[in-house]
Design an enzyme around this catalytic site. Structure first.
Site, PDB file in Angstrom:
ATOM      1  N   SER A   1       4.470 -13.812 -40.546  1.00  7.07           N
ATOM      2  CA  SER A   1       5.656 -13.270 -41.629  1.00  7.07           C
ATOM      3  C   SER A   1       5.921 -11.672 -41.285  1.00  7.07           C
ATOM      4  CB  SER A   1       5.065 -13.568 -42.942  1.00  7.07           C
ATOM      5  OG  SER A   1       3.911 -13.187 -43.089  1.00  7.07           O
TER       6      SER A   1
ATOM      7  N   ASP B   1       0.614  -5.121 -40.903  1.00  8.64           N
ATOM      8  CA  ASP B   1       1.192  -5.867 -40.260  1.00  8.64           C
ATOM      9  C   ASP B   1       2.619  -5.633 -39.841  1.00  8.64           C
ATOM     10  OD1 ASP B   1      -0.989  -7.023 -41.029  1.00  8.64           O
ATOM     11  OD2 ASP B   1      -0.184  -8.539 -42.215  1.00  8.64           O
TER      12      ASP B   1
ATOM     13  N   ASP C   1      -5.994  -1.303 -45.317  1.00  5.01           N
ATOM     14  CA  ASP C   1      -5.061  -0.628 -45.434  1.00  5.01           C
ATOM     15  C   ASP C   1      -4.235  -0.372 -46.730  1.00  5.01           C
ATOM     16  OD1 ASP C   1      -4.200  -3.537 -45.894  1.00  5.01           O
ATOM     17  OD2 ASP C   1      -2.482  -3.321 -44.467  1.00  5.01           O
TER      18      ASP C   1
ATOM     19  N   GLU D   1       7.296  -8.130 -48.986  1.00  2.00           N
ATOM     20  CA  GLU D   1       6.135  -9.048 -48.973  1.00  2.00           C
ATOM     21  C   GLU D   1       5.662  -8.699 -50.591  1.00  2.00           C
ATOM     22  OE1 GLU D   1       4.145 -11.321 -47.533  1.00  2.00           O
ATOM     23  OE2 GLU D   1       5.049 -10.886 -45.623  1.00  2.00           O
TER      24      GLU D   1
HETATM   25  C1  GLA Z   1      -2.978  -9.129 -44.227  1.00  2.00           C
HETATM   26  C2  GLA Z   1      -2.410  -8.216 -45.159  1.00  2.00           C
HETATM   27  C3  GLA Z   1      -2.518  -6.764 -44.322  1.00  2.00           C
HETATM   28  C4  GLA Z   1      -3.944  -6.384 -44.451  1.00  2.00           C
HETATM   29  C5  GLA Z   1      -4.869  -7.476 -44.078  1.00  2.00           C
HETATM   30  C6  GLA Z   1      -6.389  -7.512 -44.253  1.00  2.00           C
HETATM   31  O1  GLA Z   1      -2.937  -9.276 -43.017  1.00  2.00           O
HETATM   32  O2  GLA Z   1      -0.986  -8.509 -44.807  1.00  2.00           O
HETATM   33  O3  GLA Z   1      -1.903  -5.848 -45.011  1.00  2.00           O
HETATM   34  O4  GLA Z   1      -4.320  -6.022 -45.582  1.00  2.00           O
HETATM   35  O5  GLA Z   1      -4.366  -8.917 -44.562  1.00  2.00           O
HETATM   36  O6  GLA Z   1      -6.825  -6.242 -43.531  1.00  2.00           O
END
Ligand code: GLA
Length: 391
Positions: free
Chosen positions: A133, A177, A38, A165
């Site tokens: 989170s 997420d 991402d 974040e």
């Molecule tokens: C965490 C991060 C996401 C993504 C994943 C790995 O969940 O919050 O943004 O980068 O790791 O794919």
């Protein structure tokens, strides 16, 4: 009415001696394919979980925000909205930093937000790679949106959650997420393009179930290897750009181009970049297979993704490798892999709906034998994104 919803509303009423004005459900997420892409503006295929954070809230008088978090031992805290400042990056992260970070992000974007009282609790495992989170952030964003009449749309909520974040907590995470918690569609995976932020819900075949298996191993993500991986991707782009001037992120590199240019990268960066380039291709291929209903082929890609995260991106640990490899051997398992950032947390297993109990039993037994631990295992269907309701 869900048990959690009822208990959060009761906790709110007991503590604040009034009824809440708003109740919010914000889910966690699993990611089926597209890990660590991402933040490279690639494609991901997450789904929201049935497990979620529930939040009950109402406007309050004065400047202070009062929060009750029944899942935590030190589960009550307050902060003032009058003097919110960036977090001390050296201090350990506490649960209150998430709601406080959301308030800071909203104010930083120029929103006037009201002081509130709130109670929240959830059944998303905490710190396990299934986005507890993000669920808390999106829940507070939806509550403040309703109580402050901010009218934030889902995309704005996802971006503000990510900002919380990145700028408040100090984790350089991507948008997957928060986007999944905000936008997911029941019974679907979201094919999200992390550059354009456009998405397509793709039905998860009825015959499939998702098992989430928590290794019980926890790693702090902030300030950790996660940020190192992100930097390594940027470094790889810098070098590759000398030969592929059109690229701005690894998403722009096709597997064919990578094959020709890879030798220009030092070995460590080559491994990191190879994972990202191939994972992007896997997501697009996997989406196509799902549209055709070819779950077996999709499951194979899930397995390849784990192997790549283990050997090239090096974000797995022996417990996750063991759980995934054990799942691969079970009848009715289409595929299994670590989900989320790695370094601990959960694997997901995509399986025939009728096979999940036997697979869960075998994983419990094998994990206990090899690691003397009992994994927490739950099944989930693909659930809907954040929902705000009147109590
Ligand atoms: C965490 C991060 C996401 C993504 C994943 C790995 O969940 O919050 O943004 O980068 O790791 O794919």
């Amino acid at each position: 009415m869900s048990e959690l919803r009822a208990s959060v509303v009761t906790a709110f009423e007991r503590r604040f001696e009034r009824a809440p004005e708003v109740v919010v459900r914000a889910p966690g997420r699993v990611n089926l394919l597209g890990e660590h892409v991402d933040y490279n503006e690639g494609w991901v295929l997450p789904a929201a979980t049935e497990q979620a954070v529930w939040l009950a809230a109402a406007r309050s008088a004065g400047d202070d925000v009062h929060i009750l978090a029944s899942d935590f031992i030190d589960g009550e805290a307050a902060f003032s909205l009058a003097d919110l400042a960036p977090r001390d990056a050296q201090a350990p992260v506490s649960w209150i930093d998430y709601p406080r970070g959301v308030a800071w992000s909203l104010q930083d974007e120029g929103h006037e937000i009201p002081p509130i009282s709130a109670a929240f609790a959830g059944d998303v495992p905490i710190g396990a790679g299934v986005s507890s989170s993000a669920a808390v952030e999106v829940a507070f964003l939806a509550a403040w949106s309703a109580l402050g009449k901010l009218d934030l749309d889902r995309l704005v909520m996802a971006k503000l959650g990510q900002k919380t974040e990145n700028r408040y907590i100090g984790l350089a995470s991507g948008i997957m997420d928060q986007f999944a918690s905000a936008h997911s569609v029941a019974e679907h995976l979201l094919l999200l393009d992390c550059r354009s932020l456009t998405y397509e819900p793709i039905p998860l075949p009825q015959a499939c179930a998702i098992l989430v298996v928590d290794s019980g191993i926890r790693r702090e993500l902030a300030g950790s290897e996660y940020n190192v991986r992100r930097r390594q991707c940027d470094e790889a782009v810098e070098i590759l750009r000398e030969h592929l001037p059109h690229i701005t992120t690894l998403r722009d590199v096709t597997p064919e181009q990578f094959e020709l240019a890879a030798h220009r990268l030092p070995i460590l960066l080559r491994r990191r970049a190879q994972h990202v380039v191939e994972e992007c291709a896997r997501v697009l291929q996997g989406a196509e297979q799902l549209r055709r209903g070819d779950v077996e082929a999709f499951g194979r890609l899930i397995r390849h993704s784990h192997i790549s995260l283990r050997d090239l991106y090096e974000v797995s640990i022996s417990e996750l490798d063991f759980l995934a490899a054990t799942a691969w051997q079970q009848a009715g398992c289409y595929g299994a892999r670590l989900t989320g950032a790695g370094f601990g947390g959960c694997i997901i297993v995509l399986a025939e709906a009728g096979a999940t109990e036997a697979i869960a039993a075998r994983l419990r037994e094998a994990y206990a034998q090899s690691f003397s631990r009992t994994p927490r295992i739950f099944a989930t269907r693909a659930a809907a994104g954040v929902k705000e309701m009147t109590p």
